[in-house]
Scaffold this active site. Structure first.
Site, PDB file in Angstrom:
ATOM      1  N   HIS B 193       0.827  -1.206   0.000  1.00  0.00           N
ATOM      2  CA  HIS B 193       0.000   0.000   0.000  1.00  0.00           C
ATOM      3  C   HIS B 193       0.861   1.255   0.000  1.00  0.00           C
ATOM      4  CE1 HIS B 193      -3.573   2.339   0.626  1.00  0.00           C
ATOM      5  NE2 HIS B 193      -2.855   3.051   1.471  1.00  0.00           N
ATOM      6  N   GLU B 434      -5.615 -11.049 -16.182  1.00  0.00           N
ATOM      7  CA  GLU B 434      -4.563 -11.078 -15.158  1.00  0.00           C
ATOM      8  C   GLU B 434      -4.292 -12.500 -14.666  1.00  0.00           C
ATOM      9  OE1 GLU B 434      -5.696  -8.678 -11.797  1.00  0.00           O
ATOM     10  OE2 GLU B 434      -7.811  -9.177 -12.002  1.00  0.00           O
ATOM     11  N   ASP B 458      -0.763  -9.126 -11.227  1.00  0.00           N
ATOM     12  CA  ASP B 458      -1.201 -10.500 -10.991  1.00  0.00           C
ATOM     13  C   ASP B 458      -0.771 -11.426 -12.128  1.00  0.00           C
ATOM     14  OD1 ASP B 458      -2.261 -10.563  -8.457  1.00  0.00           O
ATOM     15  OD2 ASP B 458      -4.219  -9.807  -9.089  1.00  0.00           O
ATOM     16  N   CYS B 505      -3.202  -1.898 -17.409  1.00  0.00           N
ATOM     17  CA  CYS B 505      -3.313  -1.070 -16.210  1.00  0.00           C
ATOM     18  C   CYS B 505      -2.429  -1.561 -15.079  1.00  0.00           C
ATOM     19  CB  CYS B 505      -4.760  -1.008 -15.732  1.00  0.00           C
ATOM     20  SG  CYS B 505      -5.364  -2.577 -15.117  1.00  0.00           S
TER      21      CYS B 505
END
Lengths: 91, 580
Positions: B193, B434, B458, B505
């Site tokens: 994060h 992904e 991922d 993305c």
């Protein structure tokens, strides 16, 4: 003025952790003499809890108690007694 | 001067005092304003009063605990006060105040750091557990010294480098962002994060430093180099000068990039690429537009969920989406449906899964909790009346999942229409690529969806079976692996055959090195941390599509990730060395 040394074996289960070190420092503070504890050639101030903990002495470690001063003999005897009593720890 | 190496997750250089978050908001000012023996004497007295108060507090705790639990536990606190009263420690602190114009709190922090380092050097379990105790004792003493008058995190007046064990989403939500010029954390990896947040704020950050919270004392001057993943504690004058000069060069380079804000991301031979931003919260949108984002290509809606808000309602979703749409003023917004689970928050008690990344996460979890899924979908459709949105479904691994999700969506649309709610029933529904199975069978999925968005974080992890937050295998996490390029190529080719949109993305989209091969492969849209947009635009405007395609051909002949990486790095260096 005299110098007294005594070798003892640490017998309490958890070694020289905070509580036993505190007891030693408190006992040491009652004497005029300079007190030191050493283990494997590392010597630390017997009146400093932090330094004693830093020895990392575990059960079975050999410690040398050394005192220098007018009440050296009594001081060493007092600390030796504490170690031998295993700091009154319950097993 | 000490050097610490971690993982650089957000580039740039920060030079400022350290602020350690784990001190529960205690800000330490290192030096006294006044000189002279009187000020020194006052400082020593202040330390002694603080010490007395802390010892008093420990003894009170000890007595209370003795009544409640008995000797065994209470003697621990007696021990704590014995440590506080340790003559050696006290002398050391007083000495530091006298010799260095240190404030009492800084002297305490430095003296305790020495003790902690001594303990850490022992490297055994006994000392490891004592370390925590020592830290606790230090905190108590510091609180008495700094007390209510201390400038807490909320009252920062000058810039700081924030140092913490780790940063949780709820912590970062309340940070005074304008005062923080750098992040350094003990824990974390590239996708943590902290990393994502720092990148989106454009603040230099280094994570995975292991013990930076104890290597640094609050108030120390630190240099943080987010590009190299390095933190320098108490740098000498030469190093400071060197880094200030480097920072200046970076600032000038960044200014040059800023001038690109309003020009299109167009290759030298006239191919336009759409650059969009990834966000977690709608309030990031103005900054993203400022960087030149043409829309939001990935809105990570799972961040609506958190310990502070474990169960957001349909209204909470709607409010967030409508504010995002308003901020975007007609630019597109791609909303990814809830990607909860695995490393992200779950709105219920942790269920045990032997392998959460292969478990019930993301779209699979949404199928388990149709109620949550539907609440989100209703909110998206209600917001669709306000401006352009599309839906992106994460973690699709088979056509059946895509169909199932679409039937849930169909139900929601019909329910809303029956209730005469104004919606746009024809918004685009796309799916993320992904999972390797989705990339391999992309031709099948492409027939049933309006767009693909390739999620590389991922995709790389699942293709190579590597968790990059696991330091023992992190070196195997190679986005340039030939298998990854082949999967991306397959997905893009399938999208082109069916004439549907394809964007990328993942984090790869914002990594300078990969921009050229991605556009060469045919990705016409890239979505990334907004801070990366100007750099990526610079790369795009420096090459031709012909060259990009040639580079892709060349890469397909390379058999090793390292080879590919160094080849790509060299190409970027030829454009502009400062880009790396």
């Amino acid at each position: 003025m005299s110098e007294v040394t005594k070798t003892v074996v640490l017998g309490n289960k958890y070694g020289l952790h905070v509580r036993p070190a505190t007891m030693l420092a408190q006992a040491a503070a009652r004497f005029q003499s300079e007190l030191s504890i050493s283990k494997d050639g590392v010597e630390v101030d017997g009146k400093s809890v932090l330094e004693m903990i830093s020895l990392g002495a575990e059960c079975g470690s050999e410690l040398i108690i050394r005192a220098e001063g007018d009440d050296a003999a009594e001081a060493v005897a007092s600390l030796e007694e504490l170690v031998k009593s295993r700091f009154h720890e319950e097993e | 001067m000490e050097f610490r190496q971690g993982i650089g997750v957000s580039p740039g250089i920060a030079i400022a005092e350290a602020f350690i978050l784990d001190y529960e908001d205690v800000r330490i000012t290192p030096f006294r304003q006044d000189e002279g023996p009187e000020a020194c004497h006052r400082e020593v007295e202040r330390f002694e009063r603080g010490l007395e108060a802390a010892v008093g507090e420990m003894q009170a705790i000890s007595e209370r605990i003795q009544e409640e639990v008995g000797d065994a536990v209470s003697s621990m606190f007696t021990g704590f006060s014995a440590i506080l009263l340790d003559k050696k420690l006290k002398d050391d602190i007083v000495q530091k105040i006298r010799d260095n114009r240190f404030t009492a709190e800084y002297a305490v922090s430095r003296a305790f750091r020495k003790v902690k380092n001594m303990f850490r050097a022992k490297d055994n379990e006994f000392f490891a557990s004592r370390l925590r105790d020592i830290g606790d004792i230090e905190n108590r003493l510091l609180r008495h010294l700094v007390g209510e008058h201390g400038a807490g995190l909320k009252h920062l007046s000058s810039p700081v480098v924030l140092i913490a064990k780790d940063l949780s989403p709820s912590q970062t939500a309340t940070l005074p962002r304008d005062k923080i010029v750098g992040f350094a954390t003990d824990a974390g990896g590239r996708t943590s994060h902290t990393a994502i947040l720092a990148k989106s704020l454009g603040i230099p950050a280094v994570v995975g430093l292991k013990a930076i919270t104890s290597d640094v004392s609050g108030g120390d001057l630190v240099i943080l180099d987010g590009s190299k993943g390095r933190v320098i504690v108490a740098p000498d004058a030469t190093t400071q000068r060197d880094y200030r000069a480097r920072r200046q060069r970076q600032i000038e380079f960044a200014r040059g990039l800023d001038s690109l804000r309003d020009v299109p991301a167009e290759t030298l031979d006239g191919h336009l690429i759409r650059l969009q931003a990834n966000i977690e919260y709608p309030h990031e949108i103005p900054a993203a537009l400022e960087k030149g984002a043409q829309g939001i290509g990935l809105y990570r809606t799972e961040f609506l969920y958190g310990p502070d808000q474990p169960n957001p309602t349909e209204e909470d979703h709607f409010e967030a989406y409508s504010s995002a749409i308003t901020e975007l003023a007609g630019r597109p917004l791609v909303i990814r449906t809830l990607d909860l689970g695995a490393d992200k928050f779950l709105p219920e008690k942790a269920r045990h899964e032997a392998n959460p990344f292969l478990g019930s996460r993301s779209i699979r979890y949404c199928f388990e909790r149709i109620d949550l899924f539907k609440a989100q979908l209703r909110a998206i459709y209600r917001a669709s009346a306000l401006g352009p949105v599309s839906i992106m479904l994460p973690m699709i691994s088979a056509l059946s999942e895509l169909k199932k999700a679409r039937s849930v969506i169909q139900d929601v649309v019909e329910e809303l229409q029956r209730g005469n709610v104004r919606i746009d029933a024809d918004i685009d529904i796309g799916c993320m690529i992904e999972v390797p199975s989705a990339a391999i069978a992309a031709d099948i999925l492409a027939r049933e969806t309006k767009f693909f968005s390739i999620g590389t974080n991922d995709l790389v992890q699942y293709t190579l079976a590597v968790d990059r937050t696991n330091e023992r295998v992190a070196h195997l996490y190679q986005p340039a692996h030939p298998a990854v390029f082949r999967l991306i190529w397959q997905a893009v080719a399938a999208a082109h055959r069916e004439r549907i949109g394809v964007s990328l993305c993942g984090e790869l989209a914002g990594e300078v090195m990969y921009v050229i091969p991605l556009i060469g492969l045919g990705c016409s849209e890239l979505s990334m941390s907004s801070s990366q947009i100007p750099t990526v635009k610079k790369v795009i405007r420096s090459i031709t599509m012909r060259d990009a395609k040639r580079i892709v051909e060349r890469i397909f002949k390379l058999s090793d990730a390292r080879e590919t990486e160094s080849f790509l790095r060299e190409r970027v260096r030829q454009i502009e060395p400062e880009l790396l």
